[in-house]
Structures are given as structure tokens and as C-alpha cells.
Design a protein around this motif. Structure first.
Motif, PDB file in Angstrom:
ATOM      1  N   ASP A  27      27.828  12.540  21.079  1.00  0.00           N
ATOM      2  CA  ASP A  27      28.945  13.036  21.107  1.00  0.00           C
ATOM      3  C   ASP A  27      30.164  12.435  21.937  1.00  0.00           C
ATOM      4  O   ASP A  27      31.323  12.368  21.303  1.00  0.00           O
ATOM      5  CB  ASP A  27      28.914  14.485  21.847  1.00  0.00           C
ATOM      6  CG  ASP A  27      28.545  14.739  23.149  1.00  0.00           C
ATOM      7  OD1 ASP A  27      27.771  13.625  23.590  1.00  0.00           O
ATOM      8  OD2 ASP A  27      28.681  15.987  23.735  1.00  0.00           O
ATOM      9  N   ARG A  50      32.486  12.609  13.797  1.00  0.00           N
ATOM     10  CA  ARG A  50      33.908  12.804  14.510  1.00  0.00           C
ATOM     11  C   ARG A  50      34.893  13.508  13.389  1.00  0.00           C
ATOM     12  O   ARG A  50      35.356  14.319  13.587  1.00  0.00           O
ATOM     13  CB  ARG A  50      34.557  11.362  14.743  1.00  0.00           C
ATOM     14  CG  ARG A  50      36.107  11.466  15.235  1.00  0.00           C
ATOM     15  CD  ARG A  50      36.310  10.203  15.968  1.00  0.00           C
ATOM     16  NE  ARG A  50      36.488   9.161  15.067  1.00  0.00           N
ATOM     17  CZ  ARG A  50      35.634   8.175  14.723  1.00  0.00           C
ATOM     18  NH1 ARG A  50      34.826   7.999  15.399  1.00  0.00           N
ATOM     19  NH2 ARG A  50      36.077   7.187  13.811  1.00  0.00           N
ATOM     20  N   THR A  53      33.959  17.351  13.013  1.00  0.00           N
ATOM     21  CA  THR A  53      34.126  18.227  14.194  1.00  0.00           C
ATOM     22  C   THR A  53      35.396  18.616  14.116  1.00  0.00           C
ATOM     23  O   THR A  53      36.419  18.045  14.496  1.00  0.00           O
ATOM     24  CB  THR A  53      33.562  17.598  15.608  1.00  0.00           C
ATOM     25  OG1 THR A  53      32.327  17.056  15.267  1.00  0.00           O
ATOM     26  CG2 THR A  53      33.808  18.485  16.756  1.00  0.00           C
ATOM     27  N   ASN A  54      35.646  19.876  13.723  1.00  0.00           N
ATOM     28  CA  ASN A  54      37.142  20.547  13.600  1.00  0.00           C
ATOM     29  C   ASN A  54      38.000  20.367  14.652  1.00  0.00           C
ATOM     30  O   ASN A  54      39.006  19.905  14.799  1.00  0.00           O
ATOM     31  CB  ASN A  54      36.943  21.842  13.160  1.00  0.00           C
ATOM     32  CG  ASN A  54      36.570  22.086  11.680  1.00  0.00           C
ATOM     33  OD1 ASN A  54      36.471  21.078  10.682  1.00  0.00           O
ATOM     34  ND2 ASN A  54      35.642  23.010  11.490  1.00  0.00           N
ATOM     35  N   HIS A  55      37.452  20.692  15.969  1.00  0.00           N
ATOM     36  CA  HIS A  55      38.246  20.724  17.063  1.00  0.00           C
ATOM     37  C   HIS A  55      39.059  19.321  17.595  1.00  0.00           C
ATOM     38  O   HIS A  55      39.345  19.086  18.695  1.00  0.00           O
ATOM     39  CB  HIS A  55      37.913  21.716  18.137  1.00  0.00           C
ATOM     40  CG  HIS A  55      36.493  21.347  18.846  1.00  0.00           C
ATOM     41  ND1 HIS A  55      35.365  21.658  18.030  1.00  0.00           N
ATOM     42  CD2 HIS A  55      36.090  20.627  19.856  1.00  0.00           C
ATOM     43  CE1 HIS A  55      34.325  20.920  18.790  1.00  0.00           C
ATOM     44  NE2 HIS A  55      34.702  20.438  19.828  1.00  0.00           N
ATOM     45  N   TRP A  56      38.218  18.326  17.009  1.00  0.00           N
ATOM     46  CA  TRP A  56      38.471  17.228  17.655  1.00  0.00           C
ATOM     47  C   TRP A  56      39.753  16.510  16.839  1.00  0.00           C
ATOM     48  O   TRP A  56      39.564  16.478  15.624  1.00  0.00           O
ATOM     49  CB  TRP A  56      37.428  16.091  17.461  1.00  0.00           C
ATOM     50  CG  TRP A  56      36.340  16.177  18.508  1.00  0.00           C
ATOM     51  CD1 TRP A  56      36.299  17.126  19.502  1.00  0.00           C
ATOM     52  CD2 TRP A  56      34.998  15.493  18.433  1.00  0.00           C
ATOM     53  NE1 TRP A  56      35.116  16.968  20.184  1.00  0.00           N
ATOM     54  CE2 TRP A  56      34.539  16.104  19.374  1.00  0.00           C
ATOM     55  CE3 TRP A  56      34.397  14.578  17.635  1.00  0.00           C
ATOM     56  CZ2 TRP A  56      33.063  15.440  19.902  1.00  0.00           C
ATOM     57  CZ3 TRP A  56      33.177  14.102  17.999  1.00  0.00           C
ATOM     58  CH2 TRP A  56      32.388  14.612  19.064  1.00  0.00           C
ATOM     59  N   LYS A  57      40.879  16.340  17.298  1.00  0.00           N
ATOM     60  CA  LYS A  57      42.149  16.265  16.188  1.00  0.00           C
ATOM     61  C   LYS A  57      42.156  14.616  15.871  1.00  0.00           C
ATOM     62  O   LYS A  57      42.574  14.404  14.999  1.00  0.00           O
ATOM     63  CB  LYS A  57      43.333  16.383  17.259  1.00  0.00           C
ATOM     64  CG  LYS A  57      43.440  17.809  17.663  1.00  0.00           C
ATOM     65  CD  LYS A  57      44.713  18.276  18.491  1.00  0.00           C
ATOM     66  CE  LYS A  57      44.840  19.614  18.877  1.00  0.00           C
ATOM     67  NZ  LYS A  57      46.141  19.961  19.498  1.00  0.00           N
ATOM     68  N   LYS A  59      40.732  11.578  14.303  1.00  0.00           N
ATOM     69  CA  LYS A  59      39.650  11.197  13.331  1.00  0.00           C
ATOM     70  C   LYS A  59      39.528   9.738  12.995  1.00  0.00           C
ATOM     71  O   LYS A  59      38.314   9.197  12.759  1.00  0.00           O
ATOM     72  CB  LYS A  59      40.104  11.903  11.985  1.00  0.00           C
ATOM     73  CG  LYS A  59      40.245  13.274  11.856  1.00  0.00           C
ATOM     74  CD  LYS A  59      39.052  14.125  12.472  1.00  0.00           C
ATOM     75  CE  LYS A  59      39.243  15.824  12.638  1.00  0.00           C
ATOM     76  NZ  LYS A  59      37.837  16.610  13.127  1.00  0.00           N
TER      77      LYS A  59
END
Length: 257
Positions: A27, A50, A53-57, A59
């Protein structure tokens, strides 16, 4: 319930130990976009994680740029080179404070070759003792935290929240030896090794030792923010209180200066 102090005692019975907070987990590599030394399949695996994973802005990340800026965790191999250059003997015990290492022995192999005495939670404690932590990641991290606080030397491969908290706690307890790697400076040296411009040996030891002369957790006042900045940018440049609580919380400590 297994108490952290019991594990600390077991480690100290073996001798001096380094607690290495090795942030080489899937992660973390995916979040930071760091792919140095990985194969194409592994790079793609991290990219998919990456992107999904929605909450990782963020990309799309330039992995090379991240590494050159010192924004990537050191690899296990790089940590091994680093610790050898600082003069630690191959016989010293190294407790790996982390979750599952990405790639397992494939990437741990070089570190283990240099320092055979690697030890993990599951080799320090019995299976029965660890059963209560199997489904509780935060409690397992708490074990790592306390073992790191009580270690003879603490080395984080990446400056995250736990690393900052451990460093601050160790400062509060008397500025215990905490080696905070200069990742940006080290990457430049590692690249010279890869290109053949520099070899492991006396010259590398001199450069790394000099580079870390003031990165050993010794007493100093907390760095303030850079002048001229406001809001979030100002906060980002200010050293965390949890990383260095001097002078507010340890102004009366006889080890402070």
C-alpha cells in the motif's frame, strides 16, 4: 494478552537491536508511486491498486521524480547499504517493524545477506501469542511502536506518522539514538553506485556518515515554518510537534540543550 515489554526483553536478551521501520509494503509503494527496482508485473499491480483506491487523489505519479526528490521509502537493499556504511556489524539484531514486505524474500534477500539477524513479530512471539493481533492491524502496529521506542537504535525508511511519533517519544525519553535517513541525498549516492561512479567502501562510509551527522535525534529546537508562506503550505514546512516536542515538553530534561 501479550505485552510489548515481554518482546522487548526477548530482544535485549539477544543483544543490542535496531528497530527498522521498513515501509516497503504494497500500500505504501502504491500510494507513493514508488517503483524503483520492481519488475513490470509488480509496477502494474501497484498502479492498479492506486487507480482503484477511491480516497487516493493522485492517480498518475512519476516514480523517478518521486525517488529523486527523496519521497520514496528506501528499499531493503538501500537500507542494508546505509546501515553498513554507518558501521553497524553484520551480527547486530534488526527488528523489522512493518507489515508484509512487498515481494517478500525477493527484496529482503540483500538486506538479510548483509544482516542475517533479521527478526519479525512472528519469529519473536509464538503463534498463540499473536492470535489476538491477527485481525487487529492497529494493535499489531502498537507492538511495533513500543518495540521501536525501546530499541537501542531506531531507523525509519520513510517519514510517516508512526516514524514521527516514535522519534518524538524517543526524544522525550532522553534523545535516544534515532537515525533519520536523508533519502534525497542517499538516492544520489545509490545512483552513483549503480552507474559505477562510486563503490561501497571507505569513501561511501565517509559521505554517508557526514551526511547524517545532525540526523541522529540529538537535542535541537523544533524547526518552524518557512518565511513568507501561509495556510496549508506553511503547515507543511513546519516540523511536527510529535516528531520533536522540544522545547515545550522536554525543556527540563537534563539531556536537552
Amino acid at each position: 494478552m501479550l505485552k510489548p515489554q515481554k518482546l522487548v526483553e526477548r530482544l535485549h536478551l539477544r543483544g543490542r537491536y535496531i528497530a527498522l521501520h521498513l515501509r516497503y509494503e504494497k500500500d505504501m509503494l502504491s500510494f507513493t508511486g514508488c517503483a524503483y527496482g520492481l519488475n513490470e508485473a509488480e509496477i502494474n499491480e501497484l498502479r492498479i491498486m492506486r487507480e482503484t483506491t477511491n480516497h487516493w487523489k493522485l492517480k498518475k505519479i512519476n516514480s523517478t521524480q518521486q525517488r529523486n526528490e527523496g519521497s520514496c521509502p528506501l528499499t531493503p537493499k538501500e537500507v542494508g547499504i546505509f546501515l553498513q556504511a554507518l558501521g553497524y556489524p553484520s551480527s547486530i539484531w534488526i527488528y523489522i517493524a512493518s507489515g508484509e514486505i512487498f515481494g517478500g524474500e525477493t527484496y529482503l534477500g540483500d538486506l538479510r545477506f548483509r544482516f542475517p539477524n533479521l527478526i519479525f513479530k512472528d519469529t519473536l512471539a509464538t503463534k498463540e501469542e499473536l492470535n489476538n493481533f491477527a485481525s487487529h492491524a492497529t494493535q499489531a502496529a502498537a507492538l511495533d511502536y513500543m518495540i521501536s521506542v525501546e530499541s537501542d537504535v531506531f531507523v525509519p525508511s520513510y517519514t510517516g506518522n508512526m516514524a514521527r511519533a516514535v522519534e518524538g517519544h524517543r526524544r522525550f525519553l532522553g534523545h535516544r539514538l534515532t537515525i533519520n535517513p536523508d533519502r534525497k541525498g542517499l538516492v544520489a549516492l545509490f545512483d552513483k553506485i549503480d552507474s559505477g561512479e562510486l563503490k561501497e567502501g571507505p569513501k561511501l562510509r565517509e559521505l554517508i556518515t557526514r551526511m547524517h551527522k545532525f540526523r541522529l535525534g540529538t537535542p535541537r529546537k523544533r524547526y518552524g515554518s518557512l518565511p513568507g508562506l501561509k495556510g496549508r503550505n506553511r503547515l507543511r514546512t513546519e516540523e511536527s510537534f510529535y516528531e520533536n516536542p522540544y522545547p515545550e515538553c522536554i525543556c527540563g530534561n537534563k539531556n536537552s540543550a
